[in-house]
Design an enzyme around this catalytic site. Structure first.
Site, PDB file in Angstrom:
ATOM      1  N   TYR A  54       0.659 -10.639   2.346  1.00  0.00           N
ATOM      2  CA  TYR A  54       2.061 -10.667   1.890  1.00  0.00           C
ATOM      3  C   TYR A  54       3.070 -10.678   3.032  1.00  0.00           C
ATOM      4  O   TYR A  54       4.237 -10.970   2.825  1.00  0.00           O
ATOM      5  CB  TYR A  54       2.361  -9.498   0.929  1.00  0.00           C
ATOM      6  CG  TYR A  54       2.264  -8.106   1.515  1.00  0.00           C
ATOM      7  CD1 TYR A  54       3.190  -7.637   2.433  1.00  0.00           C
ATOM      8  CD2 TYR A  54       1.240  -7.254   1.134  1.00  0.00           C
ATOM      9  CE1 TYR A  54       3.092  -6.358   2.973  1.00  0.00           C
ATOM     10  CE2 TYR A  54       1.133  -5.975   1.657  1.00  0.00           C
ATOM     11  CZ  TYR A  54       2.060  -5.535   2.571  1.00  0.00           C
ATOM     12  OH  TYR A  54       1.964  -4.285   3.100  1.00  0.00           O
ATOM     13  N   GLU A  55       2.619 -10.374   4.248  1.00  0.00           N
ATOM     14  CA  GLU A  55       3.535 -10.461   5.389  1.00  0.00           C
ATOM     15  C   GLU A  55       3.753 -11.923   5.805  1.00  0.00           C
ATOM     16  O   GLU A  55       4.546 -12.183   6.708  1.00  0.00           O
ATOM     17  CB  GLU A  55       2.987  -9.648   6.568  1.00  0.00           C
ATOM     18  CG  GLU A  55       3.033  -8.146   6.322  1.00  0.00           C
ATOM     19  CD  GLU A  55       2.283  -7.352   7.388  1.00  0.00           C
ATOM     20  OE1 GLU A  55       2.802  -7.229   8.506  1.00  0.00           O
ATOM     21  OE2 GLU A  55       1.176  -6.859   7.098  1.00  0.00           O
TER      22      GLU A  55
ATOM     23  N   HIS B  49       1.842   1.167   9.717  1.00  0.00           N
ATOM     24  CA  HIS B  49       0.809   0.378  10.389  1.00  0.00           C
ATOM     25  C   HIS B  49       1.161   0.226  11.854  1.00  0.00           C
ATOM     26  O   HIS B  49       2.155  -0.403  12.201  1.00  0.00           O
ATOM     27  CB  HIS B  49       0.670  -1.004   9.741  1.00  0.00           C
ATOM     28  CG  HIS B  49      -0.009  -0.949   8.422  1.00  0.00           C
ATOM     29  ND1 HIS B  49      -1.364  -1.140   8.279  1.00  0.00           N
ATOM     30  CD2 HIS B  49       0.472  -0.686   7.192  1.00  0.00           C
ATOM     31  CE1 HIS B  49      -1.683  -1.009   7.009  1.00  0.00           C
ATOM     32  NE2 HIS B  49      -0.589  -0.736   6.327  1.00  0.00           N
TER      33      HIS B  49
ATOM     34  N   HIS C 188       7.258   2.360  -1.607  1.00  0.00           N
ATOM     35  CA  HIS C 188       6.397   2.456  -0.428  1.00  0.00           C
ATOM     36  C   HIS C 188       6.547   3.838   0.224  1.00  0.00           C
ATOM     37  O   HIS C 188       5.581   4.396   0.743  1.00  0.00           O
ATOM     38  CB  HIS C 188       6.745   1.343   0.559  1.00  0.00           C
ATOM     39  CG  HIS C 188       5.789   1.233   1.714  1.00  0.00           C
ATOM     40  ND1 HIS C 188       4.428   1.067   1.549  1.00  0.00           N
ATOM     41  CD2 HIS C 188       5.993   1.279   3.057  1.00  0.00           C
ATOM     42  CE1 HIS C 188       3.832   1.022   2.736  1.00  0.00           C
ATOM     43  NE2 HIS C 188       4.761   1.152   3.670  1.00  0.00           N
TER      44      HIS C 188
ATOM     45  N   SER D 147      -2.597   1.984   5.254  1.00  0.00           N
ATOM     46  CA  SER D 147      -1.424   2.820   4.994  1.00  0.00           C
ATOM     47  C   SER D 147      -1.817   4.285   4.904  1.00  0.00           C
ATOM     48  O   SER D 147      -2.646   4.665   4.074  1.00  0.00           O
ATOM     49  CB  SER D 147      -0.783   2.444   3.655  1.00  0.00           C
ATOM     50  OG  SER D 147      -0.148   1.211   3.763  1.00  0.00           O
TER      51      SER D 147
ATOM     52  N   HIS E 231      -1.188  -7.940   6.415  1.00  0.00           N
ATOM     53  CA  HIS E 231      -1.520  -8.308   5.046  1.00  0.00           C
ATOM     54  C   HIS E 231      -1.115  -9.753   4.779  1.00  0.00           C
ATOM     55  O   HIS E 231      -0.230 -10.297   5.431  1.00  0.00           O
ATOM     56  CB  HIS E 231      -0.763  -7.404   4.058  1.00  0.00           C
ATOM     57  CG  HIS E 231      -0.937  -5.940   4.319  1.00  0.00           C
ATOM     58  ND1 HIS E 231      -0.266  -5.291   5.329  1.00  0.00           N
ATOM     59  CD2 HIS E 231      -1.705  -5.013   3.697  1.00  0.00           C
ATOM     60  CE1 HIS E 231      -0.625  -4.018   5.326  1.00  0.00           C
ATOM     61  NE2 HIS E 231      -1.491  -3.815   4.350  1.00  0.00           N
TER      62      HIS E 231
ATOM     63  N   ALA F 107      -4.369   2.252   0.960  1.00  0.00           N
ATOM     64  CA  ALA F 107      -3.715   2.997  -0.117  1.00  0.00           C
ATOM     65  C   ALA F 107      -3.798   2.134  -1.373  1.00  0.00           C
ATOM     66  O   ALA F 107      -3.709   0.904  -1.282  1.00  0.00           O
ATOM     67  CB  ALA F 107      -2.256   3.255   0.240  1.00  0.00           C
TER      68      ALA F 107
ATOM     69  N   MET G  77      -3.324  -4.273  -2.144  1.00  0.00           N
ATOM     70  CA  MET G  77      -2.920  -5.567  -1.591  1.00  0.00           C
ATOM     71  C   MET G  77      -3.673  -5.941  -0.314  1.00  0.00           C
ATOM     72  O   MET G  77      -3.195  -6.762   0.462  1.00  0.00           O
ATOM     73  CB  MET G  77      -1.417  -5.539  -1.283  1.00  0.00           C
ATOM     74  CG  MET G  77      -0.550  -5.160  -2.472  1.00  0.00           C
ATOM     75  SD  MET G  77       1.168  -4.941  -1.992  1.00  0.00           S
ATOM     76  CE  MET G  77       1.828  -4.136  -3.464  1.00  0.00           C
ATOM     77  N   SER G  78      -4.826  -5.339  -0.092  1.00  0.00           N
ATOM     78  CA  SER G  78      -5.510  -5.593   1.196  1.00  0.00           C
ATOM     79  C   SER G  78      -7.019  -5.552   1.021  1.00  0.00           C
ATOM     80  O   SER G  78      -7.541  -5.690  -0.080  1.00  0.00           O
ATOM     81  CB  SER G  78      -5.085  -4.519   2.208  1.00  0.00           C
ATOM     82  OG  SER G  78      -5.575  -3.253   1.820  1.00  0.00           O
TER      83      SER G  78
ATOM     84  N   ASN H  75      -0.726   6.738  -5.952  1.00  0.00           N
ATOM     85  CA  ASN H  75       0.202   6.753  -7.100  1.00  0.00           C
ATOM     86  C   ASN H  75      -0.519   6.262  -8.346  1.00  0.00           C
ATOM     87  O   ASN H  75      -1.465   5.484  -8.241  1.00  0.00           O
ATOM     88  CB  ASN H  75       1.392   5.819  -6.809  1.00  0.00           C
ATOM     89  CG  ASN H  75       0.930   4.403  -6.491  1.00  0.00           C
ATOM     90  OD1 ASN H  75       0.522   4.109  -5.363  1.00  0.00           O
ATOM     91  ND2 ASN H  75       0.954   3.532  -7.482  1.00  0.00           N
TER      92      ASN H  75
HETATM   93  N1  HPA Z   1      -0.243  -1.362  -6.394  1.00  0.00           N
HETATM   94  C1  HPA Z   1      -0.615  -2.163  -5.374  1.00  0.00           C
HETATM   95  N2  HPA Z   1      -0.815  -1.721  -4.146  1.00  0.00           N
HETATM   96  C2  HPA Z   1      -0.666  -0.407  -3.913  1.00  0.00           C
HETATM   97  C3  HPA Z   1      -0.271   0.483  -4.917  1.00  0.00           C
HETATM   98  C4  HPA Z   1      -0.052  -0.018  -6.231  1.00  0.00           C
HETATM   99  O1  HPA Z   1       0.288   0.712  -7.177  1.00  0.00           O
HETATM  100  N3  HPA Z   1      -0.185   1.716  -4.354  1.00  0.00           N
HETATM  101  C5  HPA Z   1      -0.528   1.561  -3.050  1.00  0.00           C
HETATM  102  N4  HPA Z   1      -0.812   0.279  -2.768  1.00  0.00           N
END
Ligand code: HPA
Length: 272
Positions: A85-86, A61, A246, A30, A83, A113, A210-211, A234
């Site tokens: 989660y997809e 992506h 996102h 990301s 990912h 990210a 998440m990756s 973040n």
């Molecule tokens: N949590 C999980 N995955 C992320 C986050 C988060 O705060 N920010 C970017 N990817």
């Protein structure tokens, strides 16, 4: 390796696309897309032309392999990943890494990210992986043992210390703020609750995402030297008043894109 498609087929397709033989591959997560744009590309191959490659469905992506030069250094870049989660199996998520190994790269830089858990981390900072905690529910190494590869993989040192050192040097030259910490991998796709983040902090996590971890496992199984880099987009849930989205993740990553590109270009130039 449970995917029915042989990674060698896509590897051969990549080899036909360019005479260059980069030893470094980079997977752009990301917001790291600008790195692909900064390349002097000799070949660009959409994932749809690479047998067995999944098509990314997430904004940010792209789904394209590029072989070319970054700051003069030969690199193979995968712009975009899928990912867990997809809805993909871990075998599918990590298939591109098996292709990179079959192609013959020696090193893999994974980017993503992540949310910052460590209170010293600010949005727009970077974190290199010293280590990880894997809380994803499936494992890409589960299943029939691929011929010649270790099943009970040693993870004492997943992330190559020499590469981490190069990342530090590269970050200094790019004037990017780089931390070194532990990444905790969750399945997603929801962001975490504040209680989860408090728990993850107690477990020793500095950032959450998440990756990346499944790809790192498979890369290590193939003996690749691995480095991983997060853009902290973040503060993790509950560590600030900010709600998570996102769009905000992508906005922060876009603001950090220039530094990310400088950092990765410097790293590629010093890769050996
Ligand atoms: N949590 C999980 N995955 C992320 C986050 C988060 O705060 N920010 C970017 N990817």
């Amino acid at each position: 390796m449970t995917s029915k498609v042989n990674p060698k087929t896509a590897a051969a397709r990549l080899r036909r696309a360019s005479r260059l033989r980069p030893r470094l591959a980079i997977i752009l997560g990301s917001g790291f897309r600008a790195v692909a744009e900064a390349m002097d590309a000799d070949a660009a191959i959409p994932y749809s032309k690479l047998p067995g490659f999944p098509k990314p469905s997430v904004a940010g992506h792209r789904g394209e392999a590029r072989i070319g030069k970054l700051g003069g250094a030969p690199v193979l870049v995968l712009n975009g990943r899928v990912h867990y989660y997809e809805g993909h199996s871990m075998a599918t998520v990590t298939f591109p890494v098996r292709v990179l190994a079959a192609y013959g790269v020696e090193s893999l830089l994974l980017t993503n990210a992540a949310g910052g858990i460590n209170p010293n981390y600010r949005a727009g900072d970077f974190m290199l992986f010293k280590d990880h905690i894997n809380l994803q529910p499936d494992n890409p190494l589960r299943g029939p043992q691929p011929k010649g590869l270790e099943r009970f993989l040693d993870l004492t040192q997943v992330y190559d210390p020499a590469h981490s050192k190069k990342l530090r040097t590269a970050a200094r030259a790019a004037r990017a703020k780089l931390h070194a910490g532990t990444y905790l991998a969750v399945p997603g796709p929801n962001y975490e609750t504040p209680a989860e983040i408090r728990a993850f902090k107690k477990l020793g996590a500095d950032a959450v995402g998440m990756s990346t971890v499944p790809e790192a496992l498979v890369a290590r199984q193939h003996g690749l030297r691995v480095a991983a880099l997060s853009c902290i987009t973040n503060p993790a849930a509950g560590t600030s008043k900010q709600k998570l989205s996102h769009e905000d993740v992508l906005t922060t990553a876009a603001q950090a894109a220039k530094k990310a590109t400088g950092l990765i270009t410097n790293f590629a130039q010093h890769h050996d």
